[in-house]
Each structure stands twice: as structure tokens, then as C-alpha cells.
Design a protein around this motif. Structure first.
Motif, PDB file in Angstrom:
ATOM      1  N   LEU A 152       0.822  -1.198   0.000  1.00 24.72           N
ATOM      2  CA  LEU A 152       0.000   0.000   0.000  1.00 24.72           C
ATOM      3  C   LEU A 152       0.858   1.250   0.000  1.00 24.72           C
ATOM      4  O   LEU A 152       2.007   1.230   0.450  1.00 24.72           O
TER       5      LEU A 152
ATOM      6  N   PHE B 241       4.288   7.220   2.372  1.00 23.14           N
ATOM      7  CA  PHE B 241       4.763   6.015   3.044  1.00 23.14           C
ATOM      8  C   PHE B 241       4.341   4.790   2.246  1.00 23.14           C
ATOM      9  O   PHE B 241       3.184   4.686   1.830  1.00 23.14           O
TER      10      PHE B 241
ATOM     11  N   LEU C 218       0.168  -3.505   9.555  1.00 26.97           N
ATOM     12  CA  LEU C 218       0.898  -2.919   8.448  1.00 26.97           C
ATOM     13  C   LEU C 218       2.274  -2.490   8.940  1.00 26.97           C
ATOM     14  O   LEU C 218       2.400  -1.875   9.990  1.00 26.97           O
ATOM     15  N   THR C 219       3.296  -2.822   8.142  1.00 26.37           N
ATOM     16  CA  THR C 219       4.650  -2.354   8.423  1.00 26.37           C
ATOM     17  C   THR C 219       4.980  -1.245   7.437  1.00 26.37           C
ATOM     18  O   THR C 219       4.859  -1.436   6.221  1.00 26.37           O
ATOM     19  N   PHE C 220       5.401  -0.108   7.966  1.00 24.22           N
ATOM     20  CA  PHE C 220       5.615   1.076   7.142  1.00 24.22           C
ATOM     21  C   PHE C 220       7.094   1.359   6.912  1.00 24.22           C
ATOM     22  O   PHE C 220       7.940   1.071   7.777  1.00 24.22           O
TER      23      PHE C 220
ATOM     24  N   LYS D 128       9.922   4.536   6.201  1.00 19.60           N
ATOM     25  CA  LYS D 128      10.089   5.787   6.936  1.00 19.60           C
ATOM     26  C   LYS D 128       9.560   7.004   6.182  1.00 19.60           C
ATOM     27  O   LYS D 128       9.511   8.095   6.736  1.00 19.60           O
TER      28      LYS D 128
END
Lengths: 115, 114
Positions: B34, B89, B102-104, B106
Motif C-alpha cells: 500500500l 509512506f 501494516l509495516t511502514f 520511513k
């Protein structure tokens, strides 16, 4: 729908004080997430709930942090005692699903400053 | 150990030109990808997503490309407009439950020059 509502927008507190951040998710969303944003670490997941039950709190940095979701329309993130390194923007998000393929809806965040 | 990397902290593009934002990930188990957009003093807002069974998804001026073999994701904005100036992001998800929500990355600060 008003979206995800967080309060307060800004919080300035002294080191050692208790801080409580609040979140109202979107009605009907089964998942609620607390994220923290810092310059160094970006957006990190602290904890998430499914149907008001905490599922994974492995992102909570220390025992000083705790989160609750007493009902489907309200969650709190508490820091006690607060420290300067807790200064960050804290976001709450809610979603229909865990996987995020529909996207999470984020609140506007609470900017916390601990002096 | 960062699972999602956005190696460009900032990007400046002229209005009307194409903006290309890049993202690399490490885990081949991720199956949803995403992009979020964030304005100052606001929360991130969902922009566009793609599942791992596709290599392209288009929505108006925004197109996301997925290269699974390279573990690389990109967002193309064309033509770029001043309102596109924001932090972008990328985020990844593992529907098998291997990742926590969810892992974003930076973020990349996109600046559209008039």
C-alpha cells in the motif's frame, strides 16, 4: 462518518507525569491500531485490538505503556510515568480487516511532548 | 532490521512531470502493498494498494508497480500537481499473519516545484 477521532491533538507534560491518549474508531471497524511516529523509527506499531481484545502488544516499548479498549467505540493509550524519549506523534487507526488490503483509516494524531 | 525501506528521504519534481517514489522490502511473504500520503498535522491517508498477484494497479494519476522478484514497489504520479506535495509512506502486509498489522517505511517527502 467523522473518521477516527483522537484527543487531545497536542499534549505537553512534565517528565514523570501520567499521559492518557484517546481514540474513537470508525463504527463497524473490528480492528484498532496504535502507532507511534518518530524521526528515527518512522511509523511503528505499538499494539492492536480485534473486537476490543488486545491481540499483539509486542511493539509496546516498555511496561510504562499500556492500552485498553473497554468497548467498540473507545480506546486509550496510557504512559505512566512519561519520559522525554516518549515525545512523538501517536496515531490511532481502525480497519475492517487485519491485512490492510482495504487500507487503515488513521486519526489526525496526538503530538506528545514530554519536558 | 528494516523490513521496508524507502531510501530517498526527499524528492523534488517539477509540476507537470512524473514523480516516481520507490520502496524495497525484504520478506517474500508480504502479499499486500500500500501507499499512504501524509500532510503536516494530519494522519496518513490511504492512497492505493496492490496485491501480490498483480504487477500493476492504476487509479487516475496514480499507478503502483510491483516487481516481486526484485522485492520492489514503486508509485508513479503523472502529471504531478502542487497538491501532491506530502510525505508518502509505503506499507506492506502479510495476510498469513506473519507480520503485525501494516509495516511502514520511513517515508519520502515529495516536493512539487511550480
Amino acid at each position: 462518518d467523522a473518521g477516527v477521532i483522537q484527543s487531545p491533538r497536542h499534549e505537553v507534560t512534565e517528565m514523570g507525569q501520567e499521559v492518557t491518549l484517546r481514540c474513537k474508531p470508525i463504527s463497524g471497524h473490528d480492528y484498532l491500531f496504535w502507532y507511534r511516529q518518530t524521526m528515527m523509527r518512522g511509523l511503528e506499531l505499538l499494539i492492536y485490538f480485534n473486537n476490543n481484545v488486545p491481540i499483539d502488544d509486542s511493539g509496546m516499548p516498555e511496561d510504562r505503556f499500556s492500552a485498553k479498549m473497554p468497548n467498540a467505540s473507545f480506546s486509550t493509550l496510557k504512559i505512566q510515568p512519561s519520559e522525554p524519549r516518549d515525545s512523538a506523534v501517536y496515531f490511532c487507526a481502525s480497519s475492517l480487516t487485519y491485512t490492510g488490503n482495504y487500507g487503515y483509516t488513521f486519526g489526525s494524531g496526538t503530538r506528545l511532548t514530554v519536558v | 532490521d528494516q523490513q521496508v525501506k524507502q531510501n530517498s528521504p526527499s524528492l523534488s519534481v517539477q509540476e507537470g512531470r512524473i514523480s516516481i517514489l520507490n520502496c524495497d522490502y525484504t520478506n517474500s511473504m508480504f502479499d499486500y502493498f500500500l501507499w499512504y500520503k501524509k500532510y503536516p498535522a494530519e494522519g496518513p491517508t490511504f492512497l492505493i494498494s496492490i496485491s501480490s498477484i498483480k504487477d500493476k494497479n492504476e487509479d487516475g494519476r496514480f499507478t503502483v508497480f510491483l516487481n516481486k522478484s526484485a522485492k520492489h514497489l514503486s508509485l508513479h504520479i503523472v502529471p504531478s500537481q502542487p497538491g501532491d506535495s506530502a510525505v508518502y509512506f509505503c506499507a506492506v502486509s502479510d495476510s498469513g499473519g506473519g507480520a503485525d498489522g501494516l509495516t511502514f517505511g520511513k517515508g519520502t517527502h515529495l516536493i512539487i516545484q511550480p
